[in-house]
Design a protein around this motif. Structure first.
Motif, PDB file in Angstrom:
ATOM      1  N   GLY A  51       0.129  -0.131  -6.534  1.00  0.00           N
ATOM      2  CA  GLY A  51       0.389  -0.959  -5.370  1.00  0.00           C
ATOM      3  C   GLY A  51       0.336  -2.440  -5.661  1.00  0.00           C
ATOM      4  O   GLY A  51       0.780  -3.246  -4.847  1.00  0.00           O
ATOM      5  N   HIS A  87       0.810  -1.209   0.000  1.00  0.00           N
ATOM      6  CA  HIS A  87       0.000   0.000   0.000  1.00  0.00           C
ATOM      7  C   HIS A  87       0.844   1.260   0.000  1.00  0.00           C
ATOM      8  O   HIS A  87       0.331   2.349  -0.223  1.00  0.00           O
ATOM      9  CB  HIS A  87      -0.924   0.003   1.223  1.00  0.00           C
ATOM     10  N   VAL A 132       3.079   3.798  -1.640  1.00  0.00           N
ATOM     11  CA  VAL A 132       3.361   4.170  -3.018  1.00  0.00           C
ATOM     12  C   VAL A 132       3.963   5.566  -3.068  1.00  0.00           C
ATOM     13  O   VAL A 132       3.976   6.304  -2.081  1.00  0.00           O
ATOM     14  CB  VAL A 132       2.078   4.118  -3.879  1.00  0.00           C
TER      15      VAL A 132
END
Length: 613
Positions: free
Chosen positions: A411, A7, A9
């Motif tokens: 992601g 998750h 990024v």
């Protein structure tokens, strides 16, 4: 950024924070991009063109350092010119191929450069190759001549009768400073240092007639066919690397790039060297990597940048800390394969400020570079690409109801494809059938074409990616791509073996995957201690060191799919764990000359990293 946290990024805010660092390089980067994109099909381009430009700008500056030898740009250029004129004298012309097999030393650099000036393609033969694999590699590209070093002459002599070359086209450089002493060539070879000595030292006119579509190198890469494939590396593609990676590195005439990477690989001969030429800097090379001498050489050559692959970084981390590893001016490094688990530790321990990690392949048309200096990423790409959903079980893209591929979300992990365009062409292999196998058509719309990299990457935002794994029948070990089919063929040649399935398995605290072969024996056969010695010797003789199987597994029967392909997923999962396999397992421990059975104690020691593979 934690590479395991999908998750996390990169967003626009993160990039904006890095802009000041990029701004310092901007003039150099823009100059590089201008040279790449403001050219026509008939504009002189490529390695020789760029090197001659560097000679004009910095003729007396140091171009090459090796051991105690030192060459200025002008001196190296004159040496290369003599090689150019000699090959012109024997009728070599643009598009011809010369096989080149020398270890990292000045004679290799001068030969590559001299051939490039006349548009002759250097087939950069892996100096570890022997016997059948070497014969295949040389004959595959149909060379008009071969240039070997004294250090590789025995491998050539062993196969000379199988090579499709005229007897007077085998050239040789002594394993010494041939500018000072040409040495005496064996009977079968012509001494190239003597041959070129009477030829002109000024630039040949041919450099101005080498264009983007003209070939520069053949670089060999492993593939699913079992034997090495020759990938054409054009002058235009070299110029793309020069204008991007080369200028992003931002070296100048005061800089020294130290590289121990083999110059038959693109990371060394393209990425590292083009950065040097772009800044009229010095290229310091070493015959082979030495962990004990690495920082000594960095000091000796006053290096300010280093070239790397991930395995090299791990080796340096394994060495006991010393004062010398901080007594240097190296602040930047360029290469690929830096592992997330050592990335920050490496930078902190050795005082590195910038890791210009990149992604590229010898045959591919897509590249990423860590322009913004984020951690744990192959970087940013301005080229058109897609990361698509992929089913590892079926080994195929996941398509929608209309038959089109689907991009992953930020992601997520998927298969990396490079869009084939006029600015990002696919130069391809020597075999057109292999080209068809790696090109996807009608990916997102009818008529489009993409190159299948065979690599799984994670989309981490703002056109950045993170390398995850390789697909197919290759795996990476010791910084090299290993073809499982090639190894399977060699292993199955052993007299008592009926069939072999080769795959890569992970060893704790190492980079890549070590080779493992699940073998079935011929009827009524068994292995004794003499076999364990002979197998190790035979595999070492027939394969490069990095491709020799580290582990063996004795199977009663090989599992195959309905289409008779080997079932490797279960084998990879069980790896070399005696409890999981419930079959006899062997290992070739570091420094040993025979395989030994893996006992629970040996397995425990391997898991505890007590052996340095």
């Amino acid at each position: 950024m934690n590479p395991s946290a999908k998750h996390e990024v990169i967003g626009i805010t993160d990039v904006v924070k890095r802009v000041p660092g990029v701004a310092k390089k901007l003039p150099h980067i823009l100059d590089g991009l201008r040279q790449v994109y403001l050219r026509k099909a008939t504009t002189p381009t490529g390695l020789a063109w760029a090197f001659e430009k560097a000679v004009q700008k910095n003729p007396s500056g140091t171009a090459l350092l090796y051991e105690d030898q030192k060459f200025s740009y002008d001196a190296l250029n004159q040496w290369a010119n003599q090689i150019s004129y000699y090959f012109l004298s024997i009728g070599a012309k643009k598009g011809d191929v010369v096989a080149v097999m020398l270890e990292n030393r000045p004679e290799l650099i001068a030969t590559i450069l001299g051939l490039a000036k006349i548009g002759v393609i250097s087939a950069l033969v892996n100096t570890s190759q022997t016997n059948k694999v070497l014969t295949h590699s040389i004959n595959l590209v149909k060379p008009i001549a071969l240039v070997a070093g004294q250090e590789t002459q025995d491998a050539i002599l062993n196969i000379r009768e199988q090579l499709d070359l005229k007897a007077d086209r085998f050239y040789w450089f002594a394993d010494q400073d041939t500018q000072q002493d040409a040495g005496k060539a064996p009977t079968f070879f012509s001494n190239l240092a003597e041959k070129i000595s009477a030829y002109a030292k000024f630039n040949p006119p041919t450099t101005k007639h080498v264009y983007a579509n003209d070939g520069l190198f053949y670089i060999y890469t492993s593939g699913t066919t079992g034997l090495p494939k020759a990938v054409i590396f054009s002058n235009g593609r070299w110029t793309l690397a020069y204008g991007t990676y080369g200028h992003i590195l931002n070296l100048n005439a005061d800089d020294v790039m130290y590289s121990t990477l083999p110059l038959y690989h693109a990371t060394g001969v393209v990425v590292c060297w083009c950065g040097v030429i772009a800044g009229q800097a010095a290229f310091a090379i070493r015959r082979k990597f030495s962990r004990s001498n690495f920082w000594n050489d960095v000091q000796k050559h006053n290096a300010s940048a280093i070239g790397y692959v991930g395995e090299l970084c791990r080796y340096l981390m394994d060495v006991e800390p010393s004062e010398k590893e901080r007594q240097h001016r190296v602040t930047k490094m360029i290469g690929n394969g830096m592992r997330p688990n050592i990335w920050n530790d490496f930078k902190q321990r050795f005082g590195i400020e910038e890791v210009l990690e990149l992604y590229a392949s010898s045959e591919g048309n897509i590249g990423f570079s860590n322009l913004f200096n984020f951690d744990n990423t192959v970087g940013f790409s301005p080229l058109p690409y897609a990361i698509i959903k992929f089913d590892k079980e079926t080994n195929a893209p996941i398509r929608d109801k209309n038959g089109f591929c689907q991009k992953v979300k930020t992601g997520e992990t998927g298969l990396l494809l490079g869009k084939i365009t006029s600015r990002s062409p696919f130069d391809g292999y020597t075999d057109s059938e292999k080209n068809k196998a790696v090109i996807f058509k009608d990916v997102f719309k009818k008529g489009d074409s993409y190159f299948n990299t065979g690599d799984l990457v994670r989309d981490i935002g703002f056109r950045h990616a993170q390398f995850v794994d390789r697909l197919g029948d290759t795996f990476r070990w010791k910084g090299e791509n290993v073809s499982t089919t090639e190894v399977e063929n060699i292993v199955a040649d052993y007299a008592k073996i009926s069939e072999a399935v080769v795959y890569g398995v992970e060893i704790p605290n190492t980079n890549g995957r070590a080779g493992m072969a699940a073998i079935t024996l011929k009827a009524q056969q068994s292995l004794d201690e003499q076999d364990l010695i002979q197998m190790a010797n035979q595999f070492k003789a027939e394969l490069p060191a990095y491709a020799v199987p580290v582990f063996l597994r004795i199977q009663q029967q090989v599992e195959t799919t309905a289409t008779f392909k080997y079932s490797k997923n279960k084998l990879k999962e069980e790896a070399f764990d005696p409890e999981a396999c419930n079959e006899t397992l062997y290992v070739l421990l570091p420094g040993e000359n025979q395989y030994c059975e893996i006992t629970p104690e040996i397995f425990k020691d391997i898991q505890a990293s007590k052996y340095r593979f």
